[in-house]
Structures are given as structure tokens and as C-alpha cells.
Design an enzyme around this catalytic site. Structure first.
Site, PDB file in Angstrom:
ATOM      1  N   HIS A   1      10.934  37.795 -22.120  1.00 57.83           N
ATOM      2  CA  HIS A   1       9.992  37.431 -20.883  1.00 57.83           C
ATOM      3  C   HIS A   1      10.570  38.519 -19.705  1.00 57.83           C
ATOM      4  O   HIS A   1       9.623  38.949 -18.963  1.00 57.83           O
ATOM      5  CB  HIS A   1      10.382  36.202 -20.332  1.00 57.83           C
ATOM      6  CG  HIS A   1       9.663  35.059 -20.992  1.00 57.83           C
ATOM      7  ND1 HIS A   1      10.716  33.821 -21.286  1.00 57.83           N
ATOM      8  CD2 HIS A   1       8.534  34.788 -21.604  1.00 57.83           C
ATOM      9  CE1 HIS A   1      10.053  33.264 -22.147  1.00 57.83           C
ATOM     10  NE2 HIS A   1       8.874  33.644 -22.316  1.00 57.83           N
TER      11      HIS A   1
ATOM     12  N   SER B   1      11.594  30.720 -26.720  1.00 63.81           N
ATOM     13  CA  SER B   1      12.223  29.688 -25.783  1.00 63.81           C
ATOM     14  C   SER B   1      12.525  28.695 -26.645  1.00 63.81           C
ATOM     15  O   SER B   1      13.780  28.237 -26.479  1.00 63.81           O
ATOM     16  CB  SER B   1      11.420  29.390 -24.473  1.00 63.81           C
ATOM     17  OG  SER B   1      11.404  30.484 -23.704  1.00 63.81           O
TER      18      SER B   1
END
Length: 172
Positions: free
Chosen positions: A24, A137
Site C-alpha cells: 500500500h 493485509s
């Protein structure tokens, strides 16, 4: 200068970011280079089992962005339809990251819907770096929960936050 050159280029990078990963962060760095301003838009109520609250996710982003010196990036939370949020902040583009053909299929469908609903807003997709190809994640949360070493896949403040959530001592 032309009108086009004078226009402030603002992009929105949306996601749940539970938690944010180095993947990210890489996308944020790349978006910040291409746009005058980048908003990390943390979705408040994703249909996911969240580990971190929206305020915790925002705080983690803010800490990491300050450490990285990304001065043209800010973090906000949003609810509702993404394109409505992008319009409300004056954005011209939505940034997305692609790791796999599955990501492409999902982003392609979402991008087409966004284009139908808001033709003035572009979708810009970044291909992940090879180092981040397998990082997600949800996978990192599971590995961290089981005591695995995730420190080279997450920003340091996120590693610390995960250890705190799972009541673990931080590795040296």
C-alpha cells in the site's frame, strides 16, 4: 500556462487498509509522484472482519506518511459511494493497486462501473512491485497473530500495532 497545466491534480487512493502494508505504501509513493495531491481514503465500514478501528487505521497511515515525508498526501475516512467521495473532494482520479489477475478482474469491473457513474473520474492502476506480489493485509494479520515475522512486509509502526493487538513482544 494552459488551463490544463494550471489545474490541481488530485487523486484518491481508497481502501480498508486493515492494516496498511508496504505494498500500500509503495502505491501511495507512486501516486504522490504523479499527482499534486493524494488522499488516502480509509473506508469506514468495509464488509470485512476488521482488526483495527477506522481511527486506528487513519492514525497508522498518518504516522507512516510523516515518517516517509510524503507531504502531498493526507488521510481521510469515507463512507458511501466512492465516486461521490471523490467528487466531494474535487478529485480527478482513483488509484488502485494490482497484484494478480484476480485483482485485475475485480478492479476492471469496479472501474467500468465507476466510469459509467462518473465519466469525469479516471481510474489509474499501478502494478505491484515484485517484492509485494504475495502480500495481503489479511494474510499478514494471520501470520502476525501466529507469531510469524512480518517486519519486512509492513511499516514499523504497523508491526508494533499488530504486536500490541496480539499482546506479543516486538522482535528486536
Amino acid at each position: 500556462m494552459s488551463q490544463q497545466e494550471l489545474r490541481h491534480r488530485l487523486a484518491v487512493y481508497p481502501g480498508s487498509f486493515d492494516p496498511l502494508t508496504n505494498g500500500h505504501l509503495d502505491i501511495a509513493h507512486r501516486g504522490a509522484r504523479l499527482f499534486d495531491e493524494l488522499i488516502i481514503a480509509v473506508y469506514t465500514f468495509p464488509a470485512k472482519n476488521l482488526l483495527f478501528s477506522v481511527d486506528e487505521r487513519i492514525a497508522l497511515w498518518q504516522t507512516v506518511l510523516a515518517e516517509e515525508g510524503l507531504t502531498n498526501v493526507r488521510v481521510e475516512k469515507f463512507t458511501g459511494l466512492l465516486i461521490e467521495y471523490v467528487r466531494s473532494v474535487g478529485g480527478q482520479a482513483i488509484i488502485r493497486g494490482l497484484r494478480s489477475p484476480n485483482d485485475f478482474d475485480a478492479e476492471f469491473q469496479q472501474g467500468l462501473m465507476n466510469r459509467k457513474l462518473a465519466p469525469e473520474i479516471e481510474t489509474v492502476c499501478f502494478i505491484t512491485n515484485l517484492e509485494q506480489l504475495f502480500v495481503s493485509s489479511s494474510l499478514l494479520k494471520e501470520v502476525a497473530k501466529l507469531g510469524g515475522d512480518v517486519k519486512d512486509m509492513l511499516p514499523a509502526p504497523v508491526v508494533q500495532a499488530l504486536h500490541h493487538k496480539f499482546n506479543q513482544t516486538s522482535p528486536a
